[in-house]
Enzyme design. Structure first.
Site, PDB file in Angstrom:
ATOM      1  N   GLU A  99      42.276  48.867  70.213  1.00 26.10           N
ATOM      2  CA  GLU A  99      41.296  48.121  70.085  1.00 26.10           C
ATOM      3  C   GLU A  99      41.194  46.420  70.277  1.00 26.10           C
ATOM      4  OE1 GLU A  99      41.063  46.872  65.493  1.00 26.10           O
ATOM      5  OE2 GLU A  99      41.824  48.978  64.685  1.00 26.10           O
ATOM      6  N   GLU A 108      43.794  55.913  64.001  1.00 23.67           N
ATOM      7  CA  GLU A 108      44.445  54.951  62.325  1.00 23.67           C
ATOM      8  C   GLU A 108      43.210  55.037  61.462  1.00 23.67           C
ATOM      9  OE1 GLU A 108      44.229  50.847  62.297  1.00 23.67           O
ATOM     10  OE2 GLU A 108      45.602  50.195  64.809  1.00 23.67           O
TER      11      GLU A 108
HETATM   12  C1  BGP Z   1      43.246  47.670  62.408  1.00 22.50           C
HETATM   13  C2  BGP Z   1      43.488  47.134  63.247  1.00 22.50           C
HETATM   14  C3  BGP Z   1      45.228  47.214  62.686  1.00 22.50           C
HETATM   15  C4  BGP Z   1      45.874  46.643  61.513  1.00 22.50           C
HETATM   16  C5  BGP Z   1      44.237  47.281  60.244  1.00 22.50           C
HETATM   17  C6  BGP Z   1      43.905  47.099  59.196  1.00 22.50           C
HETATM   18  O1  BGP Z   1      42.585  46.922  62.298  1.00 22.50           O
HETATM   19  O2  BGP Z   1      44.437  48.162  64.664  1.00 22.50           O
HETATM   20  O3  BGP Z   1      46.121  46.291  63.076  1.00 22.50           O
HETATM   21  O4  BGP Z   1      45.724  45.429  61.111  1.00 22.50           O
HETATM   22  O5  BGP Z   1      43.654  46.852  61.661  1.00 22.50           O
HETATM   23  O6  BGP Z   1      43.215  45.860  58.886  1.00 22.50           O
HETATM   24  P1  BGP Z   1      43.527  44.598  57.738  1.00 22.50           P
HETATM   25  O7  BGP Z   1      44.665  43.751  59.071  1.00 22.50           O
HETATM   26  O8  BGP Z   1      42.751  43.272  58.861  1.00 22.50           O
HETATM   27  O9  BGP Z   1      43.464  44.843  56.557  1.00 22.50           O
END
Ligand code: BGP
Length: 466
Positions: free
Chosen positions: A167, A367
């Site tokens: 990302e 993801e």
């Molecule tokens: C994505 C990232 C992760 C993870 C996930 C969940 O954007 O790659 O690192 O954190 O989101 O989001 P958050 O942790 O902000 O709830």
């Protein structure tokens, strides 16, 4: 009942990152990255004041954790190398303890039939480099390329799937537009563009190095994509607004990484606002000639937009939102804990877009997941967290992945975020995402949730019925 059967050798697994899982112990030789530093100066910015040093202790527990991955159906797993662990000063000396750790971690995964997917950068710039401007400084690009080369040389015999960034838009928007990452600046679009540009260039240069080494593997990037939907498809102004937001948030990275060039409509805006990044002579050729082999798609939520209601004032600091308004669609399905819309068909629209407009490049869902607060309220008499909502969430998304594959998408796998509950940046342990729970008040004890057992069956059966 219908059966959803996935292609042979489909990747079933999950994703995590070094900074969110490893944790720190005395004498491990890791230095501070931007999150360690930010936490040290502003701990109250982090949920319940828990910092990255208390990430879920994978650094010491990885052998047991890998056994749990096996029990939850993993045939592949992504994590990231922490630059600040491997090369504590950002450049120069290598930390041998880190080399031993990553070598053993990746080997142990392989010994257990789990393919390691390794990402080089997950928001975690070493503080030594941030001090000279981080991604804003061209020297950071050179340092990153050296770091990438070091990783390929050290681990390239074991690791066959590499990713240059996770990302990459997030350090740009989080650090310089909306202030949710260090250095916590807001409304600095020119800087955000320079950061994004330097990351793209660094990725292309790392791909070039990787190819030069002739290692037998693939290299790609992980992008967070949000399909951009207009409020009203029949309203030209709404459609235009959706296209511009797509240029800012999707095509800005997707086009250079897959096609080797930047989107025209975005360049026009950037030129018009006089916020072009600093570009050297050969850069654009490097980007053009070093595109990715494989695309990881992180999908959480769509972006809904409408035409701007008030005119853009060009004398203000430029922002992407000068060109569209966000649209709060009535009746949308929400994950209330994270505040993100749940729209399952978005995953299909992304895969079909990649198929139709990006040469059907090999890709996978890198993801997708659902963060939920206070999951202990779902513990039943058997002592297990019954996260049926997560099972439904995954199932509903997988059905759309299946549909896209049936229609020709070259999607090779599905990784959930995440394997075990981990530390999530400023949200720390607020929302839990894992197949496996981590009890941070009880020595980080792990237990498999209902979704973990369910996923194991899906992976073993290479599909499910519903
Ligand atoms: C994505 C990232 C992760 C993870 C996930 C969940 O954007 O790659 O690192 O954190 O989101 O989001 P958050 O942790 O902000 O709830």
């Amino acid at each position: 009942m219908a059966r959803y059967e996935f292609p042979k050798n489909f990747w079933w697994g999950s994703a995590a990152s070094g900074p969110q899982t490893e944790g720190r112990i005395e004498g491990d030789g890791k230095s501070d990255n931007i999150f360690d530093y930010w936490y040290s100066i502003e701990p109250n910015k982090f949920f319940n004041k828990i910092g990255p040093g208390n990430a879920s202790k994978v650094y010491v527990n990885y052998k047991e954790d890998i056994q749990l991955m096996k029990k939850t159906g993993h045939n592949s797993f992504r994590t990231s190398i922490q630059w600040s662990r491997l090369i504590p000063n950002g450049t120069g000396e290598i930390n041998q303890k880190a080399v031993d750790f990553y070598n053993d971690f990746f080997q142990e995964l392989k010994n257990n039939g789990i393919e390691p997917f390794v990402n080089l950068y997950h928001f975690d710039i070493p503080m030594a480099l941030q001090k000279i401007g981080g991604w804003l400084n061209r020297e950071n690009v050179d340092a990153y390329v050296q770091y990438a080369k070091t990783c390929f040389n050290l681990f390239g015999d074991k690791v066959k799937f590499w990713f240059t960034h996770n990302e990459p838009i997030v350090p740009a928007e989080g650090g310089y537009l909306y202030g949710f990452h260090y250095p916590v600046k807001t409304n600095h679009l020119k800087e955000a563009i320079q950061v994004g540009y330097n990351e793209i260039l660094a990725s292309a240069l790392a791909i070039k190095e990787y190819k030069n080494l002739n290692l037998d593997g693939k290299i790609g990037i992980i992008l967070n994509l949000s399909p951009s939907y207009p409020r009203d498809e029949n309203n030209k102004e709404d459609v235009k607004a959706a296209e511009i937001s797509d240029a800012f948030f999707n095509r800005s990275f997707l086009d250079p990484c897959v096609k080797g060039y930047f989107p025209k409509d975005l360049i026009e805006i950037i030129k018009d606002r006089d916020i072009m990044p600093y570009i050297l002579n050969d850069d654009l050729d490097i980007i053009k000639n070093n595109v990715i082999d494989i695309l990881g798609i992180n999908y959480y939520q769509p972006r809904r937009v409408k035409a701007k209601e008030s005119p853009c004032i060009k004398t203000n600091m430029p922002m992407p939102e000068d060109y569209f308004d966000n649209y709060d669609m009535p009746g949308k399905k929400m994950n209330p804990y994270r505040g993100w819309e749940i729209y399952e068909k978005g995953i299909y629209d992304l895969l079909i877009n990649v198929k139709d407009n990006y040469n059907n490049i090999p890709c996978y869902i890198s993801e997708n997941g659902m963060g939920v607060e206070n999951e202990s309220r779902f513990i039943k008499d058997d002592g297990m967290i019954h996260d049926d909502y997560r099972i439904d969430f995954i199932k509903d998304h997988l059905k759309y992945v299946h549909k896209a594959i049936k229609e020709g998408s070259n999607c090779l796998g599905y990784h959930m975020w995440t394997c075990m509950d981990n530390w999530s940046w400023i949200n720390a342990y607020k929302n839990r995402y894992g197949f496996i729970s981590v009890d941070i008040d009880n020595n980080f004890k792990r237990s498999i949730k209902k979704s973990g057992y369910w996923f194991n069956k899906v992976s073993n059966d290479n599909g499910f019925e519903d």
